[in-house]
Scaffold this motif. Structure first.
Motif, mmCIF file in Angstrom:
data_model
loop_
_atom_site.group_PDB
_atom_site.id
_atom_site.type_symbol
_atom_site.label_atom_id
_atom_site.label_comp_id
_atom_site.label_asym_id
_atom_site.label_seq_id
_atom_site.Cartn_x
_atom_site.Cartn_y
_atom_site.Cartn_z
ATOM 1 N N VAL A 1 40.427 33.430 -24.336
ATOM 2 C CA VAL A 1 39.807 32.942 -23.103
ATOM 3 C C VAL A 1 39.429 31.477 -23.250
ATOM 4 C CG1 VAL A 1 37.758 33.144 -21.633
ATOM 5 C CG2 VAL A 1 39.001 35.186 -22.312
ATOM 6 N N LYS A 2 38.864 31.111 -24.403
ATOM 7 C CA LYS A 2 38.471 29.717 -24.629
ATOM 8 C C LYS A 2 39.660 28.774 -24.559
ATOM 9 C CE LYS A 2 34.270 29.751 -27.344
ATOM 10 N NZ LYS A 2 33.695 29.388 -28.634
ATOM 11 N N THR A 3 40.802 29.191 -25.097
ATOM 12 C CA THR A 3 41.967 28.310 -25.113
ATOM 13 C C THR A 3 42.670 28.256 -23.770
ATOM 14 O OG1 THR A 3 43.441 30.059 -25.907
ATOM 15 C CG2 THR A 3 42.384 28.677 -27.573
ATOM 16 N N ARG A 4 42.429 29.228 -22.904
ATOM 17 C CA ARG A 4 43.107 29.272 -21.609
ATOM 18 C C ARG A 4 42.262 28.773 -20.454
ATOM 19 N NH1 ARG A 4 48.186 29.227 -22.748
ATOM 20 N NH2 ARG A 4 48.807 30.927 -24.062
ATOM 21 N N ARG A 5 40.954 28.678 -20.637
ATOM 22 C CA ARG A 5 40.060 28.300 -19.542
ATOM 23 C C ARG A 5 40.218 26.823 -19.216
ATOM 24 N NH1 ARG A 5 33.909 29.727 -20.194
ATOM 25 N NH2 ARG A 5 34.969 31.623 -20.793
ATOM 26 N N PRO A 6 40.453 26.520 -17.937
ATOM 27 C CA PRO A 6 40.538 25.097 -17.552
ATOM 28 C C PRO A 6 39.157 24.466 -17.642
ATOM 29 C CG PRO A 6 40.689 26.502 -15.610
ATOM 30 C CD PRO A 6 40.646 27.408 -16.825
ATOM 31 N N SER A 7 39.136 23.201 -17.962
ATOM 32 C CA SER A 7 37.847 22.515 -18.047
ATOM 33 C C SER A 7 37.256 22.381 -16.647
ATOM 34 C CB SER A 7 38.026 21.139 -18.687
ATOM 35 O OG SER A 7 38.766 20.316 -17.816
ATOM 36 N N ARG A 8 35.947 22.300 -16.580
ATOM 37 C CA ARG A 8 35.285 22.195 -15.280
ATOM 38 C C ARG A 8 35.653 20.902 -14.566
ATOM 39 N NH1 ARG A 8 30.917 25.875 -14.294
ATOM 40 N NH2 ARG A 8 30.639 27.184 -16.120
ATOM 41 N N SER A 9 35.877 19.848 -15.343
ATOM 42 C CA SER A 9 36.210 18.566 -14.710
ATOM 43 C C SER A 9 37.606 18.597 -14.108
ATOM 44 C CB SER A 9 36.094 17.434 -15.734
ATOM 45 O OG SER A 9 37.006 17.649 -16.789
#
Length: 167
Positions: free
Chosen positions: A148-156
């Motif tokens: 999940v950490k590697t696939r989650r797009p950054s908030r920005s």
């Protein structure tokens, strides 16, 4: 088409036993075990059968559909459902085998299969916990967390939305 619509409508209303009457009739009428329309109806019927506790028939239908599955993603989805059926039926060993096979079919499938991977890892962790294999459950949850950490797009990177009525 009317029978399929009726089955789906009954399923949405949680009238699974009545829906199965239509699904079973459709399966009698549709040709060839490996033909796409029949495979689709068989998969829907199997999901209803799993919910009603009719494990053996669900596994048989999914096994027939698996024979005609053309892609790794289709085979993975069907194996996952077989694994879920075994899990709900109380056969942890067979469930684990099917779910691990399903997970291995997703290797290299990329981001599109992320949710499928996570769902299968959660099922495997649930089984491990029920067997008292807590270290294995933690390992599975850790793998899922990393994924999940590697696939989650950054908030920005995600577009912001203006909330209506906010100033």
């Amino acid at each position: 088409a009317a029978a399929l619509n009726a089955a789906r409508s009954l399923t949405r209303r949680h009238e699974d036993r009545r829906a199965l009457v239509y699904y079973r009739k459709l399966l009698e009428l549709l040709p060839g075990r490996a033909e796409k329309p029949r495979m689709s109806v068989a998969e829907e019927a199997a999901s209803v059968l799993i919910r009603t506790g009719e494990h053996a028939e669900a596994v048989r239908l999914l096994g027939n559909a698996l024979e005609g599955a053309r892609t790794r993603t289709e085979r993975s989805r069907l194996r996952e459902k077989v694994g879920l059926s075994f899990h709900l039926h109380g056969d942890a060993k067979q469930a684990t085998e099917e779910l691990e096979a399903s997970l291995s079919l997703l290797a290299g499938a990329g981001a599109r299969a992320s949710r499928d991977r996570l769902r299968i890892q959660c099922l495997l962790a649930d089984i491990a916990i029920s067997q008292g294999r807590y270290a294995r459950a933690e390992e599975l949850c850790g793998e899922a967390r990393l994924h999940v950490k590697t696939r989650r797009p950054s908030r920005s990177a995600s577009p912001s939305r203006k909330v209506q009525g906010a100033s």
